[in-house]
Write a protein that holds these residues in place. Sequence first.
Motif, mmCIF file in Angstrom:
data_model
loop_
_atom_site.group_PDB
_atom_site.id
_atom_site.type_symbol
_atom_site.label_atom_id
_atom_site.label_comp_id
_atom_site.label_asym_id
_atom_site.label_seq_id
_atom_site.Cartn_x
_atom_site.Cartn_y
_atom_site.Cartn_z
ATOM 1 N N ILE A 10 0.898 -1.277 -0.162
ATOM 2 C CA ILE A 10 0.149 0.048 -0.103
ATOM 3 C C ILE A 10 0.879 1.245 -0.126
ATOM 4 O O ILE A 10 1.953 1.237 0.610
ATOM 5 C CB ILE A 10 -1.067 -0.059 1.255
ATOM 6 N N PRO A 11 0.690 2.094 -0.826
ATOM 7 C CA PRO A 11 1.684 3.405 -0.742
ATOM 8 C C PRO A 11 1.557 4.219 0.541
ATOM 9 O O PRO A 11 0.421 4.309 0.964
ATOM 10 C CB PRO A 11 0.818 4.255 -2.087
ATOM 11 N N GLN A 12 2.650 4.528 0.722
ATOM 12 C CA GLN A 12 2.648 5.584 2.090
ATOM 13 C C GLN A 12 2.961 6.994 1.656
ATOM 14 O O GLN A 12 3.842 7.482 1.658
ATOM 15 C CB GLN A 12 3.927 4.931 2.671
ATOM 16 N N THR A 13 1.556 7.349 1.422
ATOM 17 C CA THR A 13 1.308 8.932 1.061
ATOM 18 C C THR A 13 0.288 9.415 1.515
ATOM 19 O O THR A 13 -0.624 8.955 2.061
ATOM 20 C CB THR A 13 1.520 8.887 -0.561
ATOM 21 N N ASP A 14 0.405 10.772 1.488
ATOM 22 C CA ASP A 14 -0.694 11.679 2.215
ATOM 23 C C ASP A 14 -1.435 12.398 0.843
ATOM 24 O O ASP A 14 -2.389 12.828 1.230
ATOM 25 C CB ASP A 14 -0.207 12.884 3.052
ATOM 26 N N SER A 15 -0.862 11.728 -0.088
ATOM 27 C CA SER A 15 -1.922 12.542 -1.469
ATOM 28 C C SER A 15 -2.982 11.603 -1.724
ATOM 29 O O SER A 15 -3.008 10.513 -1.868
ATOM 30 C CB SER A 15 -1.122 12.218 -2.774
ATOM 31 N N ILE A 16 -4.035 12.501 -1.536
ATOM 32 C CA ILE A 16 -5.497 11.649 -1.706
ATOM 33 C C ILE A 16 -5.499 11.119 -3.271
ATOM 34 O O ILE A 16 -5.925 10.107 -3.457
ATOM 35 C CB ILE A 16 -6.498 12.858 -1.564
ATOM 36 N N GLN A 17 -4.946 11.894 -4.227
ATOM 37 C CA GLN A 17 -5.104 11.516 -5.592
ATOM 38 C C GLN A 17 -4.110 10.279 -5.782
ATOM 39 O O GLN A 17 -4.589 9.544 -6.579
ATOM 40 C CB GLN A 17 -4.186 12.834 -6.573
ATOM 41 N N GLU A 18 -3.028 10.195 -5.484
ATOM 42 C CA GLU A 18 -2.100 9.038 -5.317
ATOM 43 C C GLU A 18 -2.758 7.837 -4.934
ATOM 44 O O GLU A 18 -3.192 6.585 -5.497
ATOM 45 C CB GLU A 18 -0.734 8.975 -4.721
ATOM 46 N N LEU A 19 -3.521 7.928 -3.621
ATOM 47 C CA LEU A 19 -4.216 6.895 -3.131
ATOM 48 C C LEU A 19 -5.380 6.337 -3.701
ATOM 49 O O LEU A 19 -5.678 5.293 -4.029
ATOM 50 C CB LEU A 19 -4.615 7.208 -1.586
ATOM 51 N N ALA A 20 -6.228 7.569 -4.399
ATOM 52 C CA ALA A 20 -7.415 7.067 -5.166
ATOM 53 C C ALA A 20 -6.962 6.418 -6.321
ATOM 54 O O ALA A 20 -7.849 5.486 -6.754
ATOM 55 C CB ALA A 20 -8.012 8.493 -5.539
ATOM 56 N N GLN A 21 -5.748 6.616 -7.209
ATOM 57 C CA GLN A 21 -5.339 6.347 -8.329
ATOM 58 C C GLN A 21 -5.165 4.699 -7.878
ATOM 59 O O GLN A 21 -5.529 3.894 -8.732
ATOM 60 C CB GLN A 21 -4.187 6.792 -8.931
#
Length: 87
Positions: A10-21
């Motif tokens: 699972i990506p470790q990011t706070d970017s909603i766009q990256e998580l949505a993708q």
Amino acid sequence: MEKPINIEKIPQTDSIQELAQFWETHDLTDFADQLEEITEPVFVRETVVQIRLQPLEAEAVQKVAQLKGIDYTHLIREWILEKIHTK
């Protein structure tokens, strides 16, 4: 038929766009071994407080706010925070 072993993380990011993708193309159940239960709230919501003012009081607050170029609710919050921080 067995599912292939999932080696993706699972990506470790706070970017909603990256998580949505990521979640558009992945199934949550494939990552069950990477999930952890969170007991504290994830999103902290502000508390809304209702105050009662006489019509002339409300009008006075709105006039002061207008002179300052801000919304009257922001002015009231500003006053409350000032009072809290002066104690």
